[in-house]
Design an enzyme around this catalytic site. Structure first.
Site, mmCIF file in Angstrom:
data_model
loop_
_atom_site.group_PDB
_atom_site.id
_atom_site.type_symbol
_atom_site.label_atom_id
_atom_site.label_comp_id
_atom_site.label_asym_id
_atom_site.label_seq_id
_atom_site.Cartn_x
_atom_site.Cartn_y
_atom_site.Cartn_z
ATOM 1 N N GLY A 248 0.788 -1.216 0.000
ATOM 2 C CA GLY A 248 0.000 0.000 0.000
ATOM 3 C C GLY A 248 0.826 1.274 0.000
ATOM 4 O O GLY A 248 2.063 1.256 0.101
ATOM 5 N N HIS A 249 0.129 2.399 -0.094
ATOM 6 C CA HIS A 249 0.806 3.692 -0.191
ATOM 7 C C HIS A 249 1.562 4.036 1.089
ATOM 8 O O HIS A 249 1.178 3.663 2.193
ATOM 9 C CB HIS A 249 -0.178 4.810 -0.557
ATOM 10 C CG HIS A 249 -1.308 4.996 0.398
ATOM 11 N ND1 HIS A 249 -2.382 5.799 0.127
ATOM 12 C CD2 HIS A 249 -1.546 4.508 1.641
ATOM 13 C CE1 HIS A 249 -3.215 5.805 1.145
ATOM 14 N NE2 HIS A 249 -2.730 5.025 2.068
#
Length: 337
Positions: A248-249
């Site tokens: 994920g970011h």
């Protein structure tokens, strides 16, 4: 062995031993043309033994030479040579990398590739058919980009990196000597939405960060790494990521980590150096994981791990011995019913 791979053989037993700075026994001039599993190898092939589960094959193997620990070499048949190694698995890997190394790359740019006039290409690059390279992209020397891959504006690819087919890359810089397998997605939007209670809507949060991939990183097929929302998503040098992994970011993954297939790492988590996550494991968001933490397959980390080298299992993850004891108790209770 299959004919799908380049083969740089044959090599003599003595040449193979010299490659990994090991001693050998048997016929040093015997020629080896390939590598095979110990139970399948024939007299002109090399095998190795590291896992004790396969020790039963030592006494009747037909291999020409076996990379094996010195204390086990006497169990080989008399006509089988031995390369004496204290670490057979990595030494076999070194030999295999020489045996099956690709032929030197000859630069080639397909006339079916679309390359923006502002893109910069290094020397001896290979750009296959269907590749799209957008404005401002920088591709260093000896890079190979496989068919139908897409490099969005200002992407940077370091020297000697190989990008396989059907890869999409945006908002990303990749270091040197990396391997990006088919279907990888780098730098797409992270998953970010803000709930607006006044209007009962989800407001999309722009993802304006980037992805930074270090040197000697390998990313498996169909893995996705989201770009950061504000901070960058980072993958450290020498980290190896298997197929079908989601990162994920804003995640920071340290150096020399190993992340096995179908693992998911939620946003804004920081992972130390040398961590290993088994298949189908998961890590919640906004956590910090210490160096050299190991997580067993299907385990889930839901809180910070501060002890370096801790081995964990289960969900929520606990020390592996505690998880094993709990599982054993549960199985006894099930049997009593």
């Amino acid at each position: 062995m299959s004919n799908y791979h380049n083969n740089n053989g044959p090599f003599t037993v003595s040449e193979l031993a010299k490659m990994i700075n090991c001693e050998f026994t048997g016929n040093g001039e015997s020629k080896i043309v390939g590598i095979n599993a110990i139970q399948e190898a024939n007299s002109n092939e090399l095998a190795f033994l590291d896992n004790p589960k396969y020790a039963k094959f030592l006494s009747n193997t037909n291999a020409g030479v076996v990379v094996v620990k010195p204390e086990l070499a006497e169990e080989l048949p008399e006509n089988v040579s031995a390369i004496l190694s204290s670490n057979p698995h990595p030494d076999y890997a070194k030999i295999s990398n020489i045996f099956y190394a690709d032929k030197p790359q000859v630069g080639f740019i397909s006339d079916k590739a679309e390359i923006h006039e502002t893109a910069t290409l290094g020397q001896n690059v290979v750009i296959e058919a269907g590749v799209v390279i957008c404005e401002g992209v920088k591709v260093a020397n000896n890079v190979k980009i496989g068919a139908n891959s897409y490099l969005a504006k200002n992407v940077e690819i370091g020297a000697n990196t190989v990008i396989k087919n059907n890869v999409s890359i945006e908002c990303t810089s990749i270091g040197t000597n990396c391997l990006i397998h088919a279907g990888v997605r780098l730098g797409q939007d992270g998953f970010g939405f803000a709930y607006d209670p006044a209007n009962v809507i989800l407001v999309k949060v722009p993802q304006v960060g980037a992805v930074k991939i270090g040197h000697y990183v390998e990313i498996g097929a169909n893995t996705t790494i989201d770009r950061g929302s504000l901070l960058d998503t980072e993958i450290g040098d020498m980290t190896k990521i298997d197929n079908l992994v989601q990162i994920g970011h804003n995640v920071k993954v340290g150096k020399m980590c190993q992340i096995v297939a179908q693992t998911g790492i939620a946003g804004s988590t920081t992972i130390g150096d040398g961590c290993i996550f088994g298949g189908q494991s998961g890590v919640a968001g906004h956590l910090t994981i210490a160096d050299r933490v190991m997580l067993a397959s299907k385990g889930g980390i839901s809180k910070n791990i501060t002890k370096a080298g801790e081995v964990l299992g289960g969900f929520p993850a606990v020390p592996i011995q505690q998880w094993r004891k709990g599982h054993a108790v549960l199985m006894r209770l099930v049997k009593k019913k």
